[in-house]
Motif scaffolding. Structure first.
Motif, PDB file in Angstrom:
ATOM      1  N   TYR A   7      -5.953   2.308   5.119  1.00 18.13           N
ATOM      2  CA  TYR A   7      -5.589   1.027   4.743  1.00 18.13           C
ATOM      3  C   TYR A   7      -6.522  -0.086   5.172  1.00 18.13           C
ATOM      4  O   TYR A   7      -6.737  -1.177   4.644  1.00 18.13           O
ATOM      5  CB  TYR A   7      -4.147   0.750   5.125  1.00 18.13           C
ATOM      6  N   ARG A  59       1.338   4.378  -3.274  1.00 22.04           N
ATOM      7  CA  ARG A  59       0.900   5.666  -3.498  1.00 22.04           C
ATOM      8  C   ARG A  59       1.972   6.725  -4.329  1.00 22.04           C
ATOM      9  O   ARG A  59       3.135   6.748  -3.985  1.00 22.04           O
ATOM     10  CB  ARG A  59       1.071   6.120  -1.855  1.00 22.04           C
ATOM     11  N   ILE A  99      -8.470   0.232   1.673  1.00 26.52           N
ATOM     12  CA  ILE A  99      -7.688  -0.800   0.881  1.00 26.52           C
ATOM     13  C   ILE A  99      -7.837  -2.441   0.997  1.00 26.52           C
ATOM     14  O   ILE A  99      -8.028  -2.958   0.161  1.00 26.52           O
ATOM     15  CB  ILE A  99      -6.304  -0.302   1.067  1.00 26.52           C
ATOM     16  N   ILE A 108      -7.293   0.457  -7.923  1.00 18.36           N
ATOM     17  CA  ILE A 108      -8.262   1.052  -7.029  1.00 18.36           C
ATOM     18  C   ILE A 108      -8.156   2.418  -7.317  1.00 18.36           C
ATOM     19  O   ILE A 108      -7.199   2.990  -7.139  1.00 18.36           O
ATOM     20  CB  ILE A 108      -7.954   0.675  -5.362  1.00 18.36           C
ATOM     21  N   TYR A 148       0.878  -1.207  -0.042  1.00 13.95           N
ATOM     22  CA  TYR A 148       0.185   0.071  -0.080  1.00 13.95           C
ATOM     23  C   TYR A 148       0.895   1.194  -0.033  1.00 13.95           C
ATOM     24  O   TYR A 148       0.469   2.092  -0.599  1.00 13.95           O
ATOM     25  CB  TYR A 148      -0.981  -0.016   1.177  1.00 13.95           C
ATOM     26  N   VAL A 179      -9.220   6.992  -1.883  1.00 16.56           N
ATOM     27  CA  VAL A 179      -8.238   7.372  -0.791  1.00 16.56           C
ATOM     28  C   VAL A 179      -8.507   8.982  -0.718  1.00 16.56           C
ATOM     29  O   VAL A 179      -8.357   9.295   0.559  1.00 16.56           O
ATOM     30  CB  VAL A 179      -6.920   7.190  -1.351  1.00 16.56           C
ATOM     31  N   LEU A 192      -3.358  -3.301  -6.262  1.00  8.15           N
ATOM     32  CA  LEU A 192      -3.730  -1.904  -5.682  1.00  8.15           C
ATOM     33  C   LEU A 192      -3.891  -0.712  -6.714  1.00  8.15           C
ATOM     34  O   LEU A 192      -4.520   0.350  -6.463  1.00  8.15           O
ATOM     35  CB  LEU A 192      -2.937  -1.267  -4.362  1.00  8.15           C
TER      36      LEU A 192
END
Length: 299
Positions: free
Chosen positions: A187, A105, A191, A168, A101, A173, A165
């Motif tokens: 998270y 980002r 997530i 997504i 995760y 977020v 991920l």
């Protein structure tokens, strides 16, 4: 138009027959060897030497399994392996998914550098001797923790989760951040639930890895209380395969006193080591293909 539809339907029907026959053939090729192993494992070992065992045992017996289960350390080894699987699997999933995760980002400073740094460890390592010395310096040798801590992070699993991920939407977020949620809450509540397919895939991979592990038990532990199930099974097989007067006496004595043979015990050992994983797979199978394919496409 009617004839054209009839020809198209007939062609599709023939294709469906071919597809079904092909799937049946693949199932037979994959399933029958395992079934044959089971048949030999529950058949008298001396009788199995005659051959001709295909679908059903001729002389049903459980002596092959008794030969394995009668060992004192066997049940304890099952508990050790079960313990490392139940403890190690959640830890590797938690740590790996959290790292995935973070690395997924875009706002992470130096994201490419950190990603390459972790990937570098997949291809290059310090070697077995430095790794052994490092475990010794950390005080992990001959302790149950040696099964858990070194395996708490897996870069390959991280790449699969991170690739998943990417699919997504970032807007989820951002909306959570606007509502005041921190990264840990994002998270845990957004997530992780959305990544359930790939998470379950990693659960399967990690549990199989812990269940089948035996080499670390051989190298990093000396205590009889820390032997894993797979290591005990390896020792059983080695006893029946040992040649020479002293080593072969056990196998010879077992063959004379009962219907147990080297091959029948080997087949029973394979079944004991495989059945638990087979029982777990149906519960995660529906997530398996989805998790892998989406991760591969998004990579």
């Amino acid at each position: 138009m009617v004839k054209r539809k009839s020809r198209r339907t007939a062609g599709k029907f023939i294709f469906d027959i071919f597809r079904v026959l092909f799937i049946i053939f693949i199932c037979i090729v994959c399933v029958y060897p395992f079934w044959n192993i089971f048949v030999i494992s529950v058949n008298d070992g001396q009788d199995a030497l005659r051959g001709g065992l295909y679908f059903w045992p001729r002389m049903f017996t459980l002596e092959n399994y008794e030969q394995i289960l009668q060992r004192k350390e066997f049940l304890h080894a099952i508990m050790v392996t079960l313990g490392r699987t139940l403890i190690g699997t959640p830890l590797v999933v938690l740590n790996t998914s959290m790292l995935a995760y973070v690395l997924s980002r875009e706002k992470l400073i130096g994201r490419k550098f950190w990603t390459l740094l972790f990937i570098f460890t997949m291809y290059f390592s310090g070697g077995m001797v430095p790794y052994y010395l490092q475990l010794k310096n950390l005080g992990l040798l001959d302790k149950f923790a040696v099964y858990i801590f070194p395996a708490m992070l897996n870069v390959y699993y991280m790449i699969l989760i991170r690739s998943y991920l990417y699919g997504i939407p970032e807007s989820l977020v951002e909306s959570a951040q606007l509502d005041g949620a921190n990264d840990l809450r994002i998270y845990a509540q957004i997530i992780f639930p959305l990544a359930k397919p790939v998470i379950m895939t990693i659960v399967l991979f990690a549990s199989i890895s812990h269940w089948n592990a035996w080499f670390d038990s051989r190298l990093y532990t000396n205590s009889m209380d820390l032997k894993t199930l797979q290591l005990v099974l390896v020792e059983i097989l080695n006893q029946f395969q040992t040649s020479g007067s002293n080593g072969a006496s056990l196998a010879q004595k077992a063959q004379m006193m009962s219907g147990v043979t080297q091959k029948s015990v080997q087949m029973a050992a394979v079944m004991v080591a495989t059945i638990p994983i087979i029982c777990v797979y149906p519960f995660v199978q529906k997530y398996f293909v989805k998790g892998i394919m989406i991760g591969a496409v998004k990579a």
